[in-house]
Design a protein around this motif. Structure first.
Motif, PDB file in Angstrom:
ATOM      1  N   ILE A  45       3.812  11.945   8.575  1.00 22.05           N
ATOM      2  CA  ILE A  45       3.587  10.584   8.094  1.00 22.05           C
ATOM      3  C   ILE A  45       2.599   9.853   9.018  1.00 22.05           C
TER       4      ILE A  45
ATOM      5  N   LYS B  62      -3.467  11.344   7.181  1.00 23.57           N
ATOM      6  CA  LYS B  62      -4.783  10.948   6.664  1.00 23.57           C
ATOM      7  C   LYS B  62      -5.879  11.860   7.214  1.00 23.57           C
TER       8      LYS B  62
ATOM      9  N   GLN C 125       7.729  11.107  -0.472  1.00 25.94           N
ATOM     10  CA  GLN C 125       6.814  10.014  -0.123  1.00 25.94           C
ATOM     11  C   GLN C 125       5.530  10.547   0.492  1.00 25.94           C
TER      12      GLN C 125
ATOM     13  N   LEU D 220       1.675  10.130  -0.835  1.00 27.82           N
ATOM     14  CA  LEU D 220       0.603   9.561  -0.007  1.00 27.82           C
ATOM     15  C   LEU D 220      -0.578  10.531   0.080  1.00 27.82           C
TER      16      LEU D 220
ATOM     17  N   GLU E 121      -2.342  10.797  -3.279  1.00 29.28           N
ATOM     18  CA  GLU E 121      -3.153   9.619  -3.585  1.00 29.28           C
ATOM     19  C   GLU E 121      -4.473   9.609  -2.809  1.00 29.28           C
TER      20      GLU E 121
ATOM     21  N   TYR F 266      -0.764  -4.245   0.091  1.00 24.15           N
ATOM     22  CA  TYR F 266      -0.814  -2.919  -0.538  1.00 24.15           C
ATOM     23  C   TYR F 266      -1.967  -2.862  -1.554  1.00 24.15           C
TER      24      TYR F 266
ATOM     25  N   ASP G  27      -0.460   1.447   3.322  1.00 24.31           N
ATOM     26  CA  ASP G  27      -0.166   2.463   2.320  1.00 24.31           C
ATOM     27  C   ASP G  27       1.234   2.204   1.770  1.00 24.31           C
ATOM     28  N   ARG G  28       1.676   3.072   0.889  1.00 24.56           N
ATOM     29  CA  ARG G  28       2.960   2.838   0.233  1.00 24.56           C
ATOM     30  C   ARG G  28       4.122   2.825   1.229  1.00 24.56           C
ATOM     31  N   GLY G  29       3.914   3.432   2.381  1.00 25.60           N
ATOM     32  CA  GLY G  29       4.968   3.463   3.385  1.00 25.60           C
ATOM     33  C   GLY G  29       4.932   2.252   4.305  1.00 25.60           C
TER      34      GLY G  29
ATOM     35  N   PHE H 132       9.551   2.472   0.237  1.00 28.24           N
ATOM     36  CA  PHE H 132       8.240   2.868  -0.256  1.00 28.24           C
ATOM     37  C   PHE H 132       7.818   1.770  -1.220  1.00 28.24           C
TER      38      PHE H 132
END
Lengths: 315, 641
Positions: free
Chosen positions: A159, A163, A189, A193, A196, B466, B472-474, B627
């Motif tokens: 996490i 990226k 999750q 991420l 996306e 967001y 990000d979604r987190g 999330f």
């Protein structure tokens, strides 16, 4: 009276992932049924087995393990070739030397090692970082660039650094291993991420951070089972093949590291069994890529997989 | 020592902390952590004198050099002059007094939220067989003669019974001692005070006065919130609300949330906590009495609605085991007590009733909410959510009720956030963030210069960050391609919502990554609580007919934004309504309606308490809700578009 075989009708399937390129490429995933239940679905690919190769000599491997790689442990290229000889499906190159407490190898050194290993073997490659998120965010993109176009499996993206690792995979045509700590929601999750960032789901593999036999394997087992059930019931963000770092966990256990004793028996036998039982259990839970360390464990695991596939009616 | 501004003086011993001194001097101070020296909210400036400080918490080196110390961890070593800054003081914030919604965005129909089965029948002793908590009767009694020589008390009871139908009447020694004289001197024309406990047929004759002197007599409905306290003065003769006041709960000086206050109470602070809340209510009584030109002694009955911890602390009952497994309060159903005994400044014989709760974290304030929404007697499946620190949720209809508390924390009320605040003047209530985050538009309450961000603004902010691609979604800040608004601070990355000088604001108003994640945890707790309850009864969110939001923060909420971040279920906005301060409304209903107590008994009997810490369901749901909007995006179809 005839017995009607109860067959589940699954709506979804695990996506099929290609690792490597050209004639040497292998495929994993693609199942639309539970492990080995071929009577109610397709199992186009068998689980595959990787052996670990380190870019630097591992300091604390017990003799029963190190002896299998006698003479090559200082040379990742020779070590990788030995793995091919043993019959590994993939080589899993671990860039342990990049760890700041180890050699703190630079991204350029990591890239050179990856390039050399890739040039020497004709089987697909996994490249794993040192486990420090910030450092891996530097070395994995460098290794990814060195292996551009080879369609390797790069990891592990967490996490905190997904990226950088994902960007490298998108740019250089690799697949990513997404790691999350034994939690189905966190795994999902991270997949979302990563997805996306425009990496398609057939280029993401999941690493649930399994525990070895006696050290939390039951958590890993149920998480992997839920992952597979999620995939089969149509949850796209759980439909990725699962990678299990079995060797890394097994060889941390006291049962694998302790010398011969009256109570526990011979170490060589016991340690290999510990790795084999961990791996076979996780294959039952739906693991697709099993990363082992001992060639004997790999041999026994492959025998087991072959037997299970044969039992299930062959290919 | 002396305090500025205000110049109040107080004498303290060398082993008393400055925060204790401030409590003595009646200077309200923020101490979110309950005096543990970690939250750094109780920062004060030493102007003169020496103090010994045990810890400095998160004070910066610069602040320490200027002479700032933490009041909770500092002790005097000489005479002191201390300055208390505005940010450390508990502001007199806006309190939701009890008026219904109206500004809930998105309510399309003209329905009035909180329409109760009781509304329209709120008269005294309305319907049913219950009795009100207090009333006065003017009586003309038949005089005794040789053919009717019943004793005085028997005669009085006989008359009262014939007027009211009440079967069991008791009295006390004081009444008896003077009864013969009072009856005769008044020529058998008296005013009788009757005090009942609301639920049983046992009523006490508490006073017999000569003549018809009924005059005015009042009741008090109190919502004892963890953060705010609201009191309504009710004319018991006609059931009308004549006054309403709200203020902060003085217990906030000993901790922001119920857990830190329970710990404080367990460590010897129970007396202080009790005094703080009794003082808070007494101040409200004083203000109401002054405003309505009545005497506090004219208040003859009190109904309190508060969570289980608040009820315990109010009456000085040991709350220790509320927070220790298996989470057992002293009682969920506190018997009636006398105001004199509890220390309230009303008529000393006035009865205080606390609305009963059903578990450690679902208390009388929630019972009050269920009562006034009428959900326990409706065929419609209703979800009732109190979006406050404790986050209580009730789901059900006339057949069943299930409830839980999901501990959302005070984030949406501004608690625990550097620039968080309640929705008062200057609070940023709406925010628009342009893609990339370069431009931010915002609106403050009252159009005043911005001083902080309130709950609705925080929801906007998370949704906006967001959408603009900053998180990000987190909830992780995406640093690449950042704007000057995204910067490094001592507590990690932060986003500048408003620059100092902009629109007259005095400081940069920021939100940090840690704070965004704090908000995501809060919203996840609420949504996970809802999901757990739906799962337990095996129903989908679509089965819910209406969603009623209560609590101070609900008033300002934009349902659309709340759905977008995953705080509330993605169901048609028309299903949502806002009920206001349902706790004080419920207390008021119970104060004037005997029948309400019968309904409360039924509600308590019907409602199942779900312990979220047992089993893995809540944890699973919680993580999947961490999330934006949710790990399972299919649960939020409208947020995807």
């Amino acid at each position: 009276m005839t017995v009607t075989i109860a067959k589940e009708k699954w709506a979804g399937k695990v996506v099929e992932m290609v690792i490597g390129q050209g004639p040497n490429a292998i495929k994993v995933g693609g199942e639309n049924t539970l492990p080995f239940l071929r009577f109610e679905g397709e199992i186009p690919n068998e689980p595959v087995v990787a052996l670990e190769v380190w870019d630097t000599e591992p300091p604390d491997w017990p003799d029963v393990l190190a002896s299998a790689f006698d003479g090559v442990m200082g040379d990742p290229v020779a070590w990788a070739m030995r793995c091919v000889d043993y019959g590994a499906d993939l080589v899993c190159l671990r860039l342990a030397g990049a760890h700041p407490d180890n050699k703190d190898a630079s991204p350029a050194e990591a890239a050179a090692t990856a390039r050399a290993v890739a040039g020497a073997v004709n089987i697909p490659l996994m490249v794993i970082g040192c486990g420090i998120d910030e450092k891996d965010a530097e070395v994995l993109p460098a290794a990814g660039e060195a292996l551009a176009g080879k369609n390797a499996l790069l990891g592990c993206a967490t996490i905190n650094n997904y990226k950088a690792v994902t960007t490298a995979c998108v740019l250089h045509g690799h697949s990513v291993i997404a790691t999350s700590p034994l939690d189905i929601n966190l795994a999902k999750q991270l997949n979302i991420l990563i997805n996306e960032m425009d990496l398609p789901i057939n280029r993401i593999a999941m690493d649930p951070l399994v525990g070895a036999l006696g050290y939390g394997i039951e958590y890993a087992y149920s998480i992997m089972e839920r992952t597979r059930l999620g995939a089969l019931t149509g949850d796209k963000m759980l439909a990725m093949p699962v990678v299990c770092f079995v060797g890394q966990e097994t060889w941390k256990s006291r049962e694998a590291k302790t010398a011969d004793s009256d109570e526990w028996g011979a170490q060589a036998h016991r340690a290999v069994l510990w790795e084999v039982i961990t791996a076979t259990s996780l294959v039952q839970a739906g693991g697709s890529v099993l990363v082992l360390r001992h060639p004997e464990s790999m041999k026994q695991l492959k025998n087991h997989i072959t037997a299970m596939i044969k039992e299930a009616g062959g290919k | 020592m002396r305090f500025f501004p205000g110049g109040r003086q107080v004498v303290i011993g060398e082993y008393e902390s400055l925060i204790k001194a401030m409590t003595k001097a009646n200077i309200p101070i923020v101490a979110s952590c309950g005096g543990e020296g970690v939250c750094s909210r109780c920062k004060v400036l030493i102007k003169e004198g020496q103090v010994k400080s045990l810890s400095t918490g998160k004070l910066t080196g610069e602040e320490q050099e200027q002479g700032y110390v933490l009041a909770c961890r500092s002790f005097p070593e000489s005479h002191l002059v201390v300055e208390v800054s505005e940010e450390s003081k508990l502001g007199v914030h806006q309190v939701v007094l009890g008026e219904g919604g109206g500004n809930l965005k998105g309510r399309a129909d003209g329905s009035k939220p909180g329409d109760s089965i009781l509304s329209g029948s709120n008269g005294l002793c309305a319907g049913g067989s219950g009795v009100p908590l207090f009333r006065k009767l003017c009586l003309v009694m038949p005089e005794p003669d040789i053919n009717d020589s019943e004793d005085d008390l028997g005669r009085l009871v006989r008359v009262i019974r014939s007027v009211t139908g009440i079967k069991h009447l008791q009295t006390n020694l004081d009444v008896l001692r003077t009864l013969p004289q009072v009856l005769r001197q008044s020529g058998w024309k008296v005013t009788v005070s009757l005090t009942g406990d609301g639920r049983y047929q046992a009523v006490e004759i508490t006073e017999v006065e000569p003549g018809h002197t009924a005059g005015q007599y009042y009741g008090l409905a109190v919502d004892i919130g963890t953060t705010s306290v609201v009191a309504q003065l009710v004319d018991l003769e006609n059931g009308r609300v004549v006054g309403i006041k709200g203020t902060y709960n003085k217990q906030a000086a000993f901790g922001d949330d119920v857990i830190s206050r329970i710990i404080f109470a367990s460590e010897g602070g129970l007396g202080e906590l009790q005094k703080a809340i009794v003082d808070t209510i007494n101040e409200l009584i004083e203000e109401l009495a002054k405003e309505q030109k009545i005497k506090p002694v004219d208040i003859r009955a009190v109904v309190c609605a508060g969570n289980t911890t608040m009820s315990h602390l109010f009456l000085g009952i040991d709350p220790t085991f509320i927070r220790i497994e298996p989470y057992t309060p002293a009682t969920n159903s506190i018997p009636a007590v006398r105001a004199g005994h509890a220390g309230l400044n009303t008529h000393p014989l006035a009865l205080i009733r606390c609305l009963p709760g059903i578990g450690s974290y679902v208390g009388g304030d929630i019972t009050a909410g269920v009562l006034i929404t009428g959900m326990a007697f409706s065929g419609k499946l209703t979800l009732f959510i109190d979006i406050g620190t404790n986050g209580e949720i009730v789901l059900g209809n006339q057949e069943w009720l299930i409830s839980c508390a999901c501990s959302a924390g005070p984030a949406f009320e501004g608690g625990g956030l550097r620039h968080g605040m309640r929705a008062m003047r200057g609070a940023i209530e709406h925010i628009k963030i342009a893609s990339g985050g370069a431009d931010v538009e915002y609106k403050t309450v009252g159009g005043a210069p911005p001083v902080g961000i309130c709950g609705s603004g925080l929801i906007d902010c998370v949704a906006g960050l967001y959408r603009a691609g900053i998180i990000d979604r987190g909830g992780n800040f995406i640093t690449a391609g950042s704007t000057p608004r995204l910067r490094e601070s001592i507590e990690g990355m932060e986003f500048v919502v408003s620059w100092s000088g902009e629109s007259g604001g005095r400081v940069d108003i920021t939100i940090s990554e840690a704070e965004v994640k704090n908000l995501i945890r809060s919203k996840a707790a609420v949504y996970a609580g809802i999901r757990c309850m739906l799962q337990t009864v095996g129903l989908p969110a679509e089965a819910i007919d209406r969603i009623i939001i209560a609590g101070g923060f609900g008033q300002y909420i934009n349902v659309r934004d709340a759905v977008n971040i995953g705080l509330l279920p993605d169901v048609p906005v028309e299903k949502y309504s806002y009920v206001g301060n349902s706790s004080v409304k419920g207390a008021q209903t119970a104060l004037i309606s005997g029948r309400a107590w019968e309904e409360i008994d039924e509600i308590i009997h019907k409602m199942t308490y779900m312990e979220l810490s047992a089993g893995s369901t809540f944890m699973d749901e919680f993580v999947s809700a961490l999330f934006i909007p949710h790990t399972d995006l299919n649960l939020f179809p409208s947020a995807q578009s």
